[in-house]
Design a protein around this motif. Structure first.
Motif, PDB file in Angstrom:
ATOM      1  N   GLU A 175       0.808   5.601   0.108  1.00 55.93           N
ATOM      2  CA  GLU A 175       0.114   6.873   0.303  1.00 55.93           C
ATOM      3  C   GLU A 175       1.104   7.991   0.007  1.00 55.93           C
ATOM      4  OE1 GLU A 175      -3.144   7.446   3.600  1.00 55.93           O
ATOM      5  OE2 GLU A 175      -1.398   6.449   4.450  1.00 55.93           O
ATOM      6  N   PHE A 206      -2.299  10.486  -3.474  1.00 50.65           N
ATOM      7  CA  PHE A 206      -2.445   9.134  -4.009  1.00 50.65           C
ATOM      8  C   PHE A 206      -2.596   8.158  -2.850  1.00 50.65           C
ATOM      9  CE2 PHE A 206      -0.844   4.984  -5.203  1.00 50.65           C
ATOM     10  CZ  PHE A 206      -1.392   4.777  -6.460  1.00 50.65           C
ATOM     11  N   GLU A 207      -3.452   7.144  -3.049  1.00 45.67           N
ATOM     12  CA  GLU A 207      -3.535   6.025  -2.125  1.00 45.67           C
ATOM     13  C   GLU A 207      -3.950   4.804  -2.911  1.00 45.67           C
ATOM     14  OE1 GLU A 207      -5.328   4.634   2.171  1.00 45.67           O
ATOM     15  OE2 GLU A 207      -6.341   6.257   1.102  1.00 45.67           O
ATOM     16  N   GLY A 208      -3.220   3.704  -2.745  1.00 39.75           N
ATOM     17  CA  GLY A 208      -3.600   2.488  -3.439  1.00 39.75           C
ATOM     18  C   GLY A 208      -2.537   1.420  -3.368  1.00 39.75           C
ATOM     19  N   GLU A 209      -2.873   0.268  -3.938  1.00 40.42           N
ATOM     20  CA  GLU A 209      -1.959  -0.864  -3.990  1.00 40.42           C
ATOM     21  C   GLU A 209      -1.023  -0.692  -5.188  1.00 40.42           C
ATOM     22  OE1 GLU A 209      -1.594  -3.586  -1.865  1.00 40.42           O
ATOM     23  OE2 GLU A 209      -2.873  -2.346  -0.595  1.00 40.42           O
ATOM     24  N   VAL A 210       0.269  -0.894  -4.953  1.00 44.93           N
ATOM     25  CA  VAL A 210       1.279  -0.763  -6.000  1.00 44.93           C
ATOM     26  C   VAL A 210       2.239  -1.944  -5.930  1.00 44.93           C
ATOM     27  CG1 VAL A 210       1.130   1.757  -5.967  1.00 44.93           C
ATOM     28  CG2 VAL A 210       2.865   0.625  -4.583  1.00 44.93           C
ATOM     29  N   ALA A 233       1.695   0.190 -10.649  1.00 46.11           N
ATOM     30  CA  ALA A 233       0.635  -0.637 -10.081  1.00 46.11           C
ATOM     31  C   ALA A 233       0.683  -2.036 -10.678  1.00 46.11           C
ATOM     32  CB  ALA A 233      -0.723   0.005 -10.312  1.00 46.11           C
ATOM     33  N   ASN A 273       0.841  -1.188   0.000  1.00 48.06           N
ATOM     34  CA  ASN A 273       0.000   0.000   0.000  1.00 48.06           C
ATOM     35  C   ASN A 273       0.882   1.247   0.000  1.00 48.06           C
ATOM     36  OD1 ASN A 273      -1.589   2.216   1.726  1.00 48.06           O
ATOM     37  ND2 ASN A 273      -3.007   0.958   0.562  1.00 48.06           N
TER      38      ASN A 273
END
Length: 81
Positions: A4, A13-17, A51, A2
């Motif tokens: 941020e 930005f926030e998310g799985e990479v 990602a 994860n």
């Protein structure tokens, strides 16, 4: 993992990479899944987020700090250009 990216104003930005490359003070470096815990200062430069193999995003930050621990990476940027 994860990721941020935060500035004093907002969450950028926030998310799985799968990977993130940041502009460290001594040169850019990449953080991958299961990276050793690290805290580092950042210079002005490009943050490259992957990602998956085909999807890539880029942000230009104005300095800051990065922390990576237990597959959570937080970039605290002074600003985004």
């Amino acid at each position: 993992m994860n990721l941020e990216i935060l500035t004093p104003d907002k969450k950028v930005f926030e998310g799985e990479v799968t990977a993130v490359t940041v502009p460290g003070t001594l040169g850019s470096f990449q953080i991958l899944k299961d990276h050793a815990a690290i805290i580092s200062t950042l210079e002005d430069g490009e943050v490259i987020i992957k990602a998956n193999k085909a999807d890539e995003q880029r942000f230009f930050i104005k300095g800051g700090v990065v922390e990576a621990i237990h597959n959570k990476v937080v970039v605290l940027a002074e600003g985004i250009a």
